[in-house]
Write an enzyme that holds these catalytic residues in place. Structure first.
Site, PDB file in Angstrom:
ATOM      1  N   ASP A 254      24.828  22.575 -27.945  1.00 22.42           N
ATOM      2  CA  ASP A 254      24.311  21.377 -27.290  1.00 22.42           C
ATOM      3  C   ASP A 254      22.933  20.992 -27.829  1.00 22.42           C
ATOM      4  O   ASP A 254      22.049  21.844 -27.965  1.00 22.42           O
ATOM      5  CB  ASP A 254      24.221  21.632 -25.779  1.00 22.42           C
ATOM      6  CG  ASP A 254      23.698  20.447 -25.007  1.00 22.42           C
ATOM      7  OD1 ASP A 254      24.384  19.422 -24.959  1.00 22.42           O
ATOM      8  OD2 ASP A 254      22.575  20.545 -24.458  1.00 22.42           O
ATOM      9  N   GLU A 291      25.630  19.409 -31.770  1.00 21.39           N
ATOM     10  CA  GLU A 291      25.352  18.066 -31.261  1.00 21.39           C
ATOM     11  C   GLU A 291      23.946  17.709 -31.721  1.00 21.39           C
ATOM     12  O   GLU A 291      22.986  18.379 -31.356  1.00 21.39           O
ATOM     13  CB  GLU A 291      25.426  17.998 -29.741  1.00 21.39           C
ATOM     14  CG  GLU A 291      25.170  16.590 -29.225  1.00 21.39           C
ATOM     15  CD  GLU A 291      24.711  16.529 -27.774  1.00 21.39           C
ATOM     16  OE1 GLU A 291      24.680  15.418 -27.218  1.00 21.39           O
ATOM     17  OE2 GLU A 291      24.360  17.578 -27.215  1.00 21.39           O
ATOM     18  N   ILE A 393      30.665   8.748 -21.565  1.00 19.22           N
ATOM     19  CA  ILE A 393      31.235   8.267 -20.302  1.00 19.22           C
ATOM     20  C   ILE A 393      30.300   8.617 -19.153  1.00 19.22           C
ATOM     21  O   ILE A 393      29.857   7.758 -18.391  1.00 19.22           O
ATOM     22  CB  ILE A 393      32.630   8.885 -20.050  1.00 19.22           C
ATOM     23  CG1 ILE A 393      33.600   8.516 -21.163  1.00 19.22           C
ATOM     24  CG2 ILE A 393      33.180   8.420 -18.692  1.00 19.22           C
ATOM     25  CD1 ILE A 393      34.932   9.243 -21.072  1.00 19.22           C
TER      26      ILE A 393
END
Length: 602
Positions: A254, A291, A393
């Protein structure tokens, strides 16, 4: 007899005791500030079913704190730790030989909302759906122990423990085993750039956080300050735990841009070296996916070229270009992609042919230049692309999916773009049938002040963007979590089943035609027409045609350039709608449709 399970690194402690099954034992300190208990009796082996609850009394504290390397937190992040022997589980995946990322398809999911029960064992019951879909990897969002019963998992407090409401570490082993027995790899999402705000007692033991560096979530992890060797070891040992004790096939790292590290060997390089060594030992491929929003090629470049040798990285550029083209949204960070001629299609062309959109070009959103070009010859599969994921989202005000704005036909066009792109495609759970349930930001902090702060922070963030407070879901409201659970009954609706069939056929098409898994960006060419909103790109001998408009379009296929060696005219290999037609060198695409054309062999 020494029991290394209770050894702990605690340079800040002047005195340390360990409480094991209600009894307290003194500990002695080594030169490296590791402490070990003295006088501890031999405990029954864990394989016989015995587990011990324990915690540490630091200096004069009367309250025991959990182990920084706790393997279980059955009472939550503030409770005692519990021992766990990962070798007790009888694995059934001896035939599993792993799966390389190249050519694969990833499926991202959140354990708590993937099924009604929200557990690892209930997720196993849906794995056959993923096998039927044709994906190759399952990528669970973080499963480490975090505060509360439910949440996204990115505010983990104990990186070595599996969240108990999901089923704990034994259930996680069953989940990975079940995936492997069905031919699915597992890429686990992990967070090393910060720790959660609740249950994080690591600062009482040692300098785990770096006051000299900050992230968007608070103090950064201490990767380069005093005593950082052991903090880095804390991370690399955790990496090895996942691949060794839980048999995972890779890790998604992450927000690596928040790993502030000024040392000569970056922590990402250190992680990649450890994983390569373990991969060689077990004889199966292991994947690392970063990421990153830096558009920095060094993340995926080999070490001999000065890179960190991470296997792949997420591609925000692909998502943003695709999102603008599909939806027409152009606010926030989408403005960079909408300003390009073609309302997103110009940005899409650049991404498909060059990998990065921001490759040193100006970013109007950042008000500066951003990124640098990918190195020549970089394999395109090293970029993980998506049209939807948990961030894109869930970080929207209402957590709305593309299905709220786009029809099933439009979603099928987006699916064709993703699956025929030169990158590694990733789906977000439910995307394959156009799920209409949102994926909202939710948390369950039991501390009243922290809960209030999280709720108010979310409201303030989106109120500044013009949202009405009543439209912003409260992350602490249990209904926000319940709304985010997948509704599997939607698959009974014909329109949803038809979209699922589109995804199945696209994944099968990818596997059937080597052109679609070719790693070379140099073989990708693209063209678009602003007025008709038709976008065309080539993958070897395959021509992908996307009609983003609400009108029927007649498209001249580029036969002369690409198919002169074939005697016959192009044929339809795939179409999102039955009324796509090809007549000689011209194709007819109805509104919001896509097709893949190939030469008819001699």
């Amino acid at each position: 007899m020494r029991d290394p399970r209770f050894d702990v690194w605690a340079p800040f402690a002047k005195r340390l005791r360990v409480q094991v099954d209600g009894e307290i034992y003194d500990m002695v300190r080594s030169d490296e500030s590791w402490w070990r208990p003295v006088g501890l009796p031999e405990l029954p082996p864990e394989g016989a079913g015995h587990e011990s609850d324990y915690g540490y009394l630091i200096d004069d504290d009367a309250h025991p704190y959990p182990d920084p390397r706790s393997r279980r937190q059955p009472g939550g992040v503030h409770g005692l730790s519990r021992t766990f022997d990962p070798n007790w589980y009888d694995w059934g995946d001896s035939e599993w030989r792993g799966r390389q990322l190249a050519g694969g398809v990833i499926y991202e999911l959140h354990i708590g909302t993937f099924t009604p029960d929200g557990t690892l064992d209930s997720a196993i019951e849906r794995l056959d759906h993923l096998v039927d879909l044709g994906v190759d990897f399952v990528e669970p969002m973080p499963v480490n122990a975090f505060n509360g019963d439910y949440g996204w998992g990115y505010d983990g407090a104990y990186w070595f423990a599996v969240h108990e409401p999901y089923g704990g570490p034994l259930a996680y082993q069953r989940f990975v085993d079940a995936c492997h027995q069905r031919g699915l790899g597992v890429i686990q999402d992990v967070v090393y750039n910060h720790l959660g705000p609740s249950g994080n007692y690591l600062g009482k033991y040692g300098p785990y956080v770096a006051n000299q560096h900050q992230t968007a979530w608070g103090d950064a992890v201490n990767l380069d300050g005093f005593d950082s060797d052991q903090v880095r070891r804390y991370i690399t040992d955790n990496v090895l735990m996942w691949v060794r004790d839980f048999h995972v096939d890779g890790l998604r790292l992450d927000a690596v841009h928040a790993l502030v590290d000024t040392r000569a060997v970056h922590i990402l390089e250190e992680i990649s070296m450890e994983v390569e060594a373990f991969s060689a030992h077990v004889g199966r491929p292991l994947t690392l996916i970063a990421e990153s929003d830096m558009n920095a090629p060094r993340i995926i470049q080999p070490r001999v070229a000065g890179g960190y040798a991470i296997t792949a990285q997420w591609s925000d550029d692909f998502h943003h270009a695709a999102h603008v083209t599909l939806t027409g949204e152009d606010d926030g960070y989408y403005e960079d992609f909408a300003e390009t001629r073609g309302h997103g299609m110009g940005a899409l062309k650049k991404v498909l042919t060059r990998g990065f959109f921001h490759d040193g070009a100006i970013s109007t959103f950042r008000r500066r230049h951003h990124g640098r070009p990918l190195s020549p010859g970089t394999n395109a599969w090293r970029l993980v692309a998506s049209t939807q994921n948990h961030d894109q989202i869930g970080n929207r005000a209402r957590g709305d999916r593309l299905s709220e704005k786009l029809s099933a036909d439009q979603l099928a066009v987006g699916a064709t773009l993703l699956m025929c792109s030169p990158f590694t495609p990733m789906l977000f759970m439910g995307e394959e049938w156009g799920s209409t349930t949102p994926f909202q930001f939710f948390s369950s902090h039991p501390e009243a002040e922290l809960a209030k702060s999280v709720s108010q922070g979310r409201i303030q963030e989106f109120s500044r963007m013009g949202w009405d407070e009543s439209e912003i879901p409260d992350p602490q409201d249990p209904e926000t979590f319940r709304r985010s659970k997948l509704e599997w009954m939607e698959l009974d609706k014909p329109e949803r089943a038809a979209l699922l069939d589109v995804y199945r056929r696209l994944i099968a098409l990818r596997k059937a035609h080597p052109e679609l898994t070719s790693p070379w960006l140099r073989d990708v060419t693209a063209e678009y027409h602003v007025e008709s909103r038709v976008f065309t790109f080539w993958r070897g001998d395959l021509e992908v045609v996307l009609n983003f408009s609400d009108e029927t379009q007649h498209v001249a296929l580029d036969v002369d350039v690409h198919w002169t060696e074939y005697r016959e005219l192009p044929r339809i290999l795939f179409a999102t709608r039955d009324d796509v037609r090809v007549d000689g060198e011209r194709a007819t695409l109805p509104p919001y449709s896509a097709a893949v054309f190939g030469p008819t062999p001699e």
